[in-house]
Design a protein around this motif. Sequence first.
Motif, PDB file in Angstrom:
ATOM      1  N   GLU A   1       1.691  -1.908  18.509  1.00 44.11           N
ATOM      2  CA  GLU A   1       1.758  -3.042  17.628  1.00 44.11           C
ATOM      3  C   GLU A   1       0.619  -2.951  16.491  1.00 44.11           C
ATOM      4  O   GLU A   1       0.977  -3.363  15.441  1.00 44.11           O
ATOM      5  N   MET A   2      -0.473  -2.359  16.980  1.00 39.47           N
ATOM      6  CA  MET A   2      -1.724  -2.059  15.932  1.00 39.47           C
ATOM      7  C   MET A   2      -1.024  -1.139  15.000  1.00 39.47           C
ATOM      8  O   MET A   2      -1.392  -1.500  13.814  1.00 39.47           O
ATOM      9  N   LYS A   3      -0.526  -0.470  15.260  1.00 38.62           N
ATOM     10  CA  LYS A   3      -0.003   0.582  14.370  1.00 38.62           C
ATOM     11  C   LYS A   3       0.796   0.206  13.468  1.00 38.62           C
ATOM     12  O   LYS A   3       0.628   0.331  12.107  1.00 38.62           O
ATOM     13  N   CYS A   4       1.631  -0.590  13.766  1.00 40.10           N
ATOM     14  CA  CYS A   4       2.626  -1.279  13.012  1.00 40.10           C
ATOM     15  C   CYS A   4       1.774  -2.366  11.960  1.00 40.10           C
ATOM     16  O   CYS A   4       2.166  -2.270  10.832  1.00 40.10           O
ATOM     17  N   LYS A   5       1.096  -2.983  12.559  1.00 39.64           N
ATOM     18  CA  LYS A   5       0.253  -3.965  11.669  1.00 39.64           C
ATOM     19  C   LYS A   5      -0.405  -3.218  10.550  1.00 39.64           C
ATOM     20  O   LYS A   5      -0.710  -3.709   9.609  1.00 39.64           O
ATOM     21  N   ILE A   6      -1.130  -2.032  10.951  1.00 42.67           N
ATOM     22  CA  ILE A   6      -1.926  -1.405   9.937  1.00 42.67           C
ATOM     23  C   ILE A   6      -0.870  -0.750   8.818  1.00 42.67           C
ATOM     24  O   ILE A   6      -1.211  -0.896   7.506  1.00 42.67           O
ATOM     25  N   LEU A   7       0.406  -0.223   9.386  1.00 42.62           N
ATOM     26  CA  LEU A   7       1.197   0.227   8.257  1.00 42.62           C
ATOM     27  C   LEU A   7       1.847  -0.932   7.342  1.00 42.62           C
ATOM     28  O   LEU A   7       1.991  -0.583   6.286  1.00 42.62           O
ATOM     29  N   GLU A   8       1.980  -1.920   8.071  1.00 42.95           N
ATOM     30  CA  GLU A   8       2.350  -3.124   7.288  1.00 42.95           C
ATOM     31  C   GLU A   8       1.330  -3.479   6.287  1.00 42.95           C
ATOM     32  O   GLU A   8       1.703  -3.768   5.051  1.00 42.95           O
ATOM     33  N   ASN A   9       0.081  -3.446   6.531  1.00 39.75           N
ATOM     34  CA  ASN A   9      -0.787  -3.794   5.427  1.00 39.75           C
ATOM     35  C   ASN A   9      -0.819  -2.732   4.227  1.00 39.75           C
ATOM     36  O   ASN A   9      -1.086  -3.029   3.221  1.00 39.75           O
TER      37      ASN A   9
ATOM     38  N   GLN B   1       1.773  -0.925   3.542  1.00 40.17           N
ATOM     39  CA  GLN B   1       2.851  -1.357   2.683  1.00 40.17           C
ATOM     40  C   GLN B   1       2.643  -2.413   1.716  1.00 40.17           C
ATOM     41  O   GLN B   1       3.127  -2.466   0.706  1.00 40.17           O
ATOM     42  N   LYS B   2       2.143  -3.514   2.188  1.00 39.51           N
ATOM     43  CA  LYS B   2       1.675  -4.649   1.368  1.00 39.51           C
ATOM     44  C   LYS B   2       0.832  -4.079   0.151  1.00 39.51           C
ATOM     45  O   LYS B   2       1.125  -4.486  -1.087  1.00 39.51           O
ATOM     46  N   PHE B   3      -0.108  -3.554   0.480  1.00 38.69           N
ATOM     47  CA  PHE B   3      -0.993  -2.701  -0.712  1.00 38.69           C
ATOM     48  C   PHE B   3      -0.247  -2.056  -1.716  1.00 38.69           C
ATOM     49  O   PHE B   3      -0.481  -2.134  -3.004  1.00 38.69           O
ATOM     50  N   ALA B   4       0.677  -1.127  -1.337  1.00 43.18           N
ATOM     51  CA  ALA B   4       1.403  -0.367  -1.867  1.00 43.18           C
ATOM     52  C   ALA B   4       2.367  -1.240  -2.890  1.00 43.18           C
ATOM     53  O   ALA B   4       2.840  -0.805  -4.133  1.00 43.18           O
ATOM     54  N   GLY B   5       2.608  -2.287  -2.331  1.00 44.30           N
ATOM     55  CA  GLY B   5       3.657  -3.169  -3.206  1.00 44.30           C
ATOM     56  C   GLY B   5       3.228  -3.955  -4.421  1.00 44.30           C
ATOM     57  O   GLY B   5       3.971  -4.543  -5.187  1.00 44.30           O
ATOM     58  N   ILE B   6       1.916  -3.780  -4.473  1.00 42.98           N
ATOM     59  CA  ILE B   6       1.297  -4.743  -5.390  1.00 42.98           C
ATOM     60  C   ILE B   6       1.592  -4.212  -6.749  1.00 42.98           C
ATOM     61  O   ILE B   6       1.752  -4.888  -7.719  1.00 42.98           O
ATOM     62  N   ASN B   7       0.862  -2.934  -7.038  1.00 44.60           N
ATOM     63  CA  ASN B   7       1.101  -2.257  -8.593  1.00 44.60           C
ATOM     64  C   ASN B   7       0.800  -0.635  -8.372  1.00 44.60           C
ATOM     65  O   ASN B   7       0.776  -0.151  -7.401  1.00 44.60           O
ATOM     66  N   ASN B   8       1.450  -0.037  -9.353  1.00 40.73           N
ATOM     67  CA  ASN B   8       1.028   1.262  -9.649  1.00 40.73           C
ATOM     68  C   ASN B   8      -0.310   1.885  -9.113  1.00 40.73           C
ATOM     69  O   ASN B   8      -0.401   2.885  -8.513  1.00 40.73           O
TER      70      ASN B   8
ATOM     71  N   ASN C   1      -2.472   0.924  -7.113  1.00 39.84           N
ATOM     72  CA  ASN C   1      -2.518   0.889  -5.570  1.00 39.84           C
ATOM     73  C   ASN C   1      -1.746   1.955  -5.029  1.00 39.84           C
ATOM     74  O   ASN C   1      -2.284   2.748  -4.102  1.00 39.84           O
ATOM     75  N   ARG C   2      -0.507   2.172  -5.483  1.00 39.38           N
ATOM     76  CA  ARG C   2       0.430   3.295  -5.156  1.00 39.38           C
ATOM     77  C   ARG C   2      -0.064   4.718  -5.439  1.00 39.38           C
ATOM     78  O   ARG C   2      -0.299   5.505  -4.345  1.00 39.38           O
ATOM     79  N   ILE C   3      -1.009   4.676  -6.377  1.00 43.04           N
ATOM     80  CA  ILE C   3      -1.376   6.234  -6.659  1.00 43.04           C
ATOM     81  C   ILE C   3      -2.866   6.143  -5.915  1.00 43.04           C
ATOM     82  O   ILE C   3      -2.947   7.357  -5.409  1.00 43.04           O
ATOM     83  N   ALA C   4      -3.468   5.111  -5.751  1.00 40.43           N
ATOM     84  CA  ALA C   4      -4.798   5.434  -4.956  1.00 40.43           C
ATOM     85  C   ALA C   4      -4.094   5.560  -3.400  1.00 40.43           C
ATOM     86  O   ALA C   4      -4.794   6.407  -2.748  1.00 40.43           O
ATOM     87  N   ILE C   5      -3.115   5.186  -2.927  1.00 42.82           N
ATOM     88  CA  ILE C   5      -2.657   5.591  -1.322  1.00 42.82           C
ATOM     89  C   ILE C   5      -2.374   7.024  -1.416  1.00 42.82           C
ATOM     90  O   ILE C   5      -2.609   7.672  -0.441  1.00 42.82           O
ATOM     91  N   VAL C   6      -1.656   7.530  -2.415  1.00 45.85           N
ATOM     92  CA  VAL C   6      -0.999   9.012  -2.463  1.00 45.85           C
ATOM     93  C   VAL C   6      -2.420   9.719  -2.725  1.00 45.85           C
ATOM     94  O   VAL C   6      -2.604  10.820  -1.804  1.00 45.85           O
ATOM     95  N   ASN C   7      -3.366   9.298  -3.397  1.00 46.79           N
ATOM     96  CA  ASN C   7      -4.375  10.397  -3.905  1.00 46.79           C
ATOM     97  C   ASN C   7      -5.660  10.235  -2.865  1.00 46.79           C
ATOM     98  O   ASN C   7      -6.618  11.167  -2.679  1.00 46.79           O
ATOM     99  N   ASN C   8      -5.486   9.233  -1.643  1.00 48.53           N
ATOM    100  CA  ASN C   8      -6.599   9.167  -0.500  1.00 48.53           C
ATOM    101  C   ASN C   8      -5.761   9.584   0.686  1.00 48.53           C
ATOM    102  O   ASN C   8      -6.240   9.324   1.824  1.00 48.53           O
ATOM    103  N   ASN C   9      -4.941  10.503   0.374  1.00 51.71           N
ATOM    104  CA  ASN C   9      -4.348  11.314   1.509  1.00 51.71           C
ATOM    105  C   ASN C   9      -3.499  10.263   2.421  1.00 51.71           C
ATOM    106  O   ASN C   9      -3.351  10.692   4.009  1.00 51.71           O
TER     107      ASN C   9
END
Length: 129
Positions: free
Chosen positions: A13-21, A23-30, A32-40
């Motif tokens: 449940e905790m792992k899903c919650k973290i992944l959900e957060n 996902q929300k961050f990635a859905g905001i803008n480009n 954030n998407r690039i930051a996610i990819v660049n931060n491993n």
Amino acid sequence: VYNEFVINENNIEMKCKILENLQKFAGINNENRIAIVNNNFLNLIKKTMIDNYDNSEIQKFCLANLQNLALNNECKNIISNEGFFVLIKQAIINHQNSNSVLELSFGALQNLLNQNDNNRLIFLNQEFL
């Protein structure tokens, strides 16, 4: 540190919650998407998909992240080069009876293939058809 926490987290449940957060961050803008990819975080998603291949809940959150990240062209190329087509294919095979996993898998594929000839070639070489 955050990546290691998610990878080592045993509470589903905790792992899903973290992944959900994430996902929300990635859905905001480009940015954030690039930051996610660049931060491993792609390695986090990949390892989580591999380690939890039989858990449809976790697969859904990982696939939703890929679907959001693939809205960005730069991220699309990185995702395809990291071997995610194979993981998406495995999710489809392993979770054929889960409509939500299938929907998210095909949504991620659609975004990865949209206006990207390189990814289309990779897709064809993965024997999806």
